[in-house]
Design a protein around this motif. Structure first.
Motif, PDB file in Angstrom:
ATOM      1  N   ALA A 184       0.831  -1.212   0.000  1.00 34.25           N
ATOM      2  CA  ALA A 184       0.000   0.000   0.000  1.00 34.25           C
ATOM      3  C   ALA A 184       0.866   1.264   0.000  1.00 34.25           C
ATOM      4  O   ALA A 184       0.572   2.230  -0.720  1.00 34.25           O
ATOM      5  CB  ALA A 184      -0.933  -0.009   1.211  1.00 34.25           C
ATOM      6  N   VAL A 185       1.927   1.261   0.801  1.00 43.12           N
ATOM      7  CA  VAL A 185       2.840   2.424   0.840  1.00 43.12           C
ATOM      8  C   VAL A 185       3.509   2.608  -0.515  1.00 43.12           C
ATOM      9  O   VAL A 185       3.645   3.737  -1.004  1.00 43.12           O
ATOM     10  CB  VAL A 185       3.894   2.244   1.949  1.00 43.12           C
ATOM     11  N   LEU A 186       3.920   1.508  -1.139  1.00 43.88           N
ATOM     12  CA  LEU A 186       4.544   1.577  -2.462  1.00 43.88           C
ATOM     13  C   LEU A 186       3.598   2.213  -3.474  1.00 43.88           C
ATOM     14  O   LEU A 186       3.982   3.130  -4.213  1.00 43.88           O
ATOM     15  CB  LEU A 186       4.924   0.161  -2.904  1.00 43.88           C
ATOM     16  N   ILE A 187       2.362   1.741  -3.514  1.00 43.05           N
ATOM     17  CA  ILE A 187       1.384   2.276  -4.472  1.00 43.05           C
ATOM     18  C   ILE A 187       1.067   3.735  -4.158  1.00 43.05           C
ATOM     19  O   ILE A 187       0.983   4.570  -5.069  1.00 43.05           O
ATOM     20  CB  ILE A 187       0.099   1.417  -4.446  1.00 43.05           C
ATOM     21  N   PHE A 188       0.910   4.058  -2.873  1.00 44.10           N
ATOM     22  CA  PHE A 188       0.593   5.436  -2.477  1.00 44.10           C
ATOM     23  C   PHE A 188       1.689   6.400  -2.914  1.00 44.10           C
ATOM     24  O   PHE A 188       1.409   7.456  -3.492  1.00 44.10           O
ATOM     25  CB  PHE A 188       0.405   5.510  -0.957  1.00 44.10           C
ATOM     26  N   CYS A 189       2.940   6.049  -2.644  1.00 45.42           N
ATOM     27  CA  CYS A 189       4.058   6.928  -3.009  1.00 45.42           C
ATOM     28  C   CYS A 189       4.169   7.077  -4.523  1.00 45.42           C
ATOM     29  O   CYS A 189       4.428   8.169  -5.037  1.00 45.42           O
ATOM     30  CB  CYS A 189       5.365   6.381  -2.453  1.00 45.42           C
ATOM     31  N   SER A 190       3.960   5.993  -5.232  1.00 38.95           N
ATOM     32  CA  SER A 190       4.036   6.035  -6.688  1.00 38.95           C
ATOM     33  C   SER A 190       2.935   6.921  -7.266  1.00 38.95           C
ATOM     34  O   SER A 190       3.182   7.751  -8.153  1.00 38.95           O
ATOM     35  CB  SER A 190       3.930   4.620  -7.255  1.00 38.95           C
ATOM     36  N   MET A 191       1.711   6.767  -6.773  1.00 36.04           N
ATOM     37  CA  MET A 191       0.592   7.560  -7.282  1.00 36.04           C
ATOM     38  C   MET A 191       0.694   9.016  -6.852  1.00 36.04           C
ATOM     39  O   MET A 191       0.242   9.913  -7.564  1.00 36.04           O
ATOM     40  CB  MET A 191      -0.732   6.958  -6.799  1.00 36.04           C
ATOM     41  N   LEU A 192       1.293   9.264  -5.695  1.00 33.91           N
ATOM     42  CA  LEU A 192       1.498  10.639  -5.238  1.00 33.91           C
ATOM     43  C   LEU A 192       2.358  11.390  -6.244  1.00 33.91           C
ATOM     44  O   LEU A 192       2.089  12.549  -6.580  1.00 33.91           O
ATOM     45  CB  LEU A 192       2.168  10.637  -3.860  1.00 33.91           C
ATOM     46  N   GLY A 193       3.397  10.709  -6.738  1.00 32.61           N
ATOM     47  CA  GLY A 193       4.251  11.321  -7.755  1.00 32.61           C
ATOM     48  C   GLY A 193       3.543  11.502  -9.073  1.00 32.61           C
ATOM     49  O   GLY A 193       3.859  12.419  -9.844  1.00 32.61           O
ATOM     50  N   ASP A 194       2.543  10.647  -9.355  1.00 33.39           N
ATOM     51  CA  ASP A 194       1.811  10.736 -10.613  1.00 33.39           C
ATOM     52  C   ASP A 194       0.793  11.876 -10.587  1.00 33.39           C
ATOM     53  O   ASP A 194       0.647  12.622 -11.556  1.00 33.39           O
ATOM     54  CB  ASP A 194       1.104   9.404 -10.879  1.00 33.39           C
ATOM     55  N   TYR A 195       0.091  12.022  -9.468  1.00 28.66           N
ATOM     56  CA  TYR A 195      -0.946  13.047  -9.354  1.00 28.66           C
ATOM     57  C   TYR A 195      -0.383  14.415  -8.972  1.00 28.66           C
ATOM     58  O   TYR A 195      -0.970  15.450  -9.304  1.00 28.66           O
ATOM     59  CB  TYR A 195      -1.996  12.622  -8.326  1.00 28.66           C
ATOM     60  N   LEU A 196       0.729  14.428  -8.260  1.00 30.66           N
ATOM     61  CA  LEU A 196       1.356  15.699  -7.852  1.00 30.66           C
ATOM     62  C   LEU A 196       2.804  15.709  -8.333  1.00 30.66           C
ATOM     63  O   LEU A 196       3.734  15.601  -7.541  1.00 30.66           O
ATOM     64  CB  LEU A 196       1.311  15.846  -6.328  1.00 30.66           C
ATOM     65  N   PRO A 197       3.012  15.802  -9.656  1.00 24.06           N
ATOM     66  CA  PRO A 197       4.373  15.677 -10.200  1.00 24.06           C
ATOM     67  C   PRO A 197       5.362  16.691  -9.652  1.00 24.06           C
ATOM     68  O   PRO A 197       6.550  16.396  -9.534  1.00 24.06           O
ATOM     69  CB  PRO A 197       4.150  15.858 -11.710  1.00 24.06           C
ATOM     70  N   LYS A 198       4.878  17.862  -9.266  1.00 24.78           N
ATOM     71  CA  LYS A 198       5.792  18.903  -8.783  1.00 24.78           C
ATOM     72  C   LYS A 198       6.282  18.605  -7.368  1.00 24.78           C
ATOM     73  O   LYS A 198       7.454  18.790  -7.046  1.00 24.78           O
ATOM     74  CB  LYS A 198       5.099  20.265  -8.809  1.00 24.78           C
ATOM     75  N   TYR A 199       5.373  18.105  -6.524  1.00 18.30           N
ATOM     76  CA  TYR A 199       5.720  17.893  -5.117  1.00 18.30           C
ATOM     77  C   TYR A 199       5.942  16.426  -4.768  1.00 18.30           C
ATOM     78  O   TYR A 199       6.580  16.106  -3.771  1.00 18.30           O
ATOM     79  CB  TYR A 199       4.603  18.461  -4.217  1.00 18.30           C
ATOM     80  N   GLY A 200       5.391  15.537  -5.588  1.00 23.16           N
ATOM     81  CA  GLY A 200       5.463  14.124  -5.249  1.00 23.16           C
ATOM     82  C   GLY A 200       6.559  13.356  -5.950  1.00 23.16           C
ATOM     83  O   GLY A 200       6.660  12.135  -5.803  1.00 23.16           O
ATOM     84  N   ARG A 201       7.399  14.054  -6.723  1.00 19.21           N
ATOM     85  CA  ARG A 201       8.438  13.382  -7.499  1.00 19.21           C
ATOM     86  C   ARG A 201       9.372  12.574  -6.603  1.00 19.21           C
ATOM     87  O   ARG A 201       9.741  11.441  -6.919  1.00 19.21           O
ATOM     88  CB  ARG A 201       9.225  14.415  -8.298  1.00 19.21           C
TER      89      ARG A 201
END
Length: 444
Positions: A184-201
């Motif tokens: 779940a943490v892996l998917i969350f971090c990956s999607m965070l970077g996808d939806y918030l490319p500026k802050y979640g990279r």
């Protein structure tokens, strides 16, 4: 440069294969590839099956790290030049155990590996393999092979990591919880970077190592993370090297068996190359494939010289690249250096081995699905008729059937067939190639 970056953003990559990346990021991202690869598993299985002494087992595991590091640097810097790490293949495990028992020790195993690796290198130098790929492995077949790789690795992630309960270790319920949290943490971090490319990279490119760290913290609170072996491990220790710790011998039957294993190994590694190529959306050239075969041979030769079994490209890397969006070759160069460092630094090797299997399994399971879907992406634009359904479907049946085939069903087979059937990936690949050639395509 703008066009190139636009293409990479379109392909889902945040950092392309030829892009530079900072020294610090390269170190961390290289380590997360190492952590996700389960490199110690094949030598651990071999050592356990042969009841090797603890010092002999540790020496083999460390030699495996050294061989993986040298082979990775050779492929990434000199030959294939794809963002992929080399690691010990699961394909030769049965053959290695059989040769060890039947031909008196590891010296015969490594002697056969040396001869086989030289044969693979010569095979690549002759330039035949690129014709084989072009003739027998079109996108429909390569996509099927990639799907087989992901699908057949998934039971290993579940049975060997998540569902495996050892005495004194986590319970089954704890294993499942750890795997779910890590995944779940892996998917969350990956999607965070996808939806918030500026802050979640940052979260996306570090998603694997963050997931493993969170999993270990949770395991610690559960009381199932033991660092005792890390404390006891020496800071510096040497792997077992071929010409120092083993007396190499050459048996014709062992060499013949290993030559068959290497042919199967090339079928496996071809699937990995296509998987990575699909993820980074850069088609493989004939020259690159040929150089890759040479690199595979040289890498296996180095692995045998340092005292370990044949290495191959790991499809896990394709899954990690898809999740993190980072395909820089610089990361994989540092992964190679990590492997080499781990082969000499006992405490670092012990620290990686201390990560609970279920934590690794949570990451591994997600990566397997990403690999399988990468294969689907290769074939999804293909015009599907009933023929194509059989070309894709029947190899999947064979691969899954061999995963669950009872041992008594293969007990009476010739030894080389037993070794072949130990690799569902290779058999599935061969069936896909055969089905594509046997069933004629309709002329439009």
């Amino acid at each position: 440069m703008e066009n190139k970056n636009a293409l990479e953003r379109k392909s889902g990559l945040t950092i392309g294969p030829d892009e530079d990346i900072s020294f610090g990021q390269s170190i961390i991202l290289g380590l997360q590839h190492v952590l996700a690869m389960d490199v110690y598993v094949p030598p651990f299985i071999i050592a356990t099956s042969l009841a090797l002494s603890s010092s002999h087992a540790s020496g083999l595991i460390q030699a495996t790290f050294l061989g993986a590091g040298l082979a990775t640097l050779v492929q990434v810097l000199l030959f294939m030049k794809l963002p992929v790490c080399q690691g010990p293949s699961f394909v030769p495990i049965g053959a290695v155990i059989g040769i060890y028992v039947g031909a008196n020790g590891m010296g015969s195993v490594l002697g056969a590996c040396l001869v086989g690796a030289i044969a693979v290198t010569l095979f690549g130098c002759l330039g035949i393999f690129q014709w084989i790929v072009k003739t027998f492995i079109p996108p429909l077949v390569s996509g099927t092979i990639i799907m087989i790789v992901g699908l057949t690795l998934l039971p290993s992630a579940l049975n060997s990591n998540i569902y495996a309960v050892t005495k004194g270790g986590p319970s089954l319920a704890q294993n499942i919880i750890l795997a779910l949290i890590t995944g779940a943490v892996l998917i969350f971090c990956s999607m965070l970077g996808d939806y918030l490319p500026k802050y979640g990279r940052f979260f996306r490119i570090s998603s694997v190592i963050i997931a493993l760290a969170v999993g270990c913290i949770v395991a610690s609170f559960m009381g199932v993370l033991s660092l005792d072996q890390v404390a006891k491990a020496p800071i510096f220790s040497l792997p077992y090297i071929s010409f120092i710790h083993y007396h190499l011998t050459f048996s014709w039957s062992a060499i013949f068996t290993m030559l068959i294993i290497y042919i199967v190994l090339l079928a496996e590694t071809t699937g990995t190359w296509f998987a990575v190529s699909s993820v980074i959306e850069e088609p493989l050239s004939d020259k690159q494939i040929n150089r890759g075969v040479i690199g595979e041979g040289v890498g296996c030769l180095l692995a045998a010289l340092v005292g370990t079994t044949p290495v191959t490209g790991y499809s896990t890397n394709a899954g990690v690249i898809s999740i993190t969006g980072v395909a820089s070759r610089k990361v994989f160069v540092f992964a190679g250096f990590w492997f080499i460092a781990l082969s000499f630094i006992g405490k670092l090797s012990a620290l990686i081995n201390a990560v609970p299997a279920a934590v690794i399994g949570g990451v591994f399971a997600v990566v397997c699905i990403i690999i399988m879907l990468s294969g689907f992406r290769v074939i999804k634009d293909h015009q599907f008729s009933e023929r194509e359904m059989y070309v894709v479907g029947v190899p999947l049946i064979f691969a899954m059937a061999l995963l669950f085939i009872p041992a008594k069903a293969t007990a009476q087979l010739p030894q080389f067939l037993k070794f072949l059937f130990d690799s569902p990936i290779s058999v599935g690949a061969l069936v896909a190639i055969l089905m594509n050639k046997v069933i004629p395509a309709k002329n439009n």
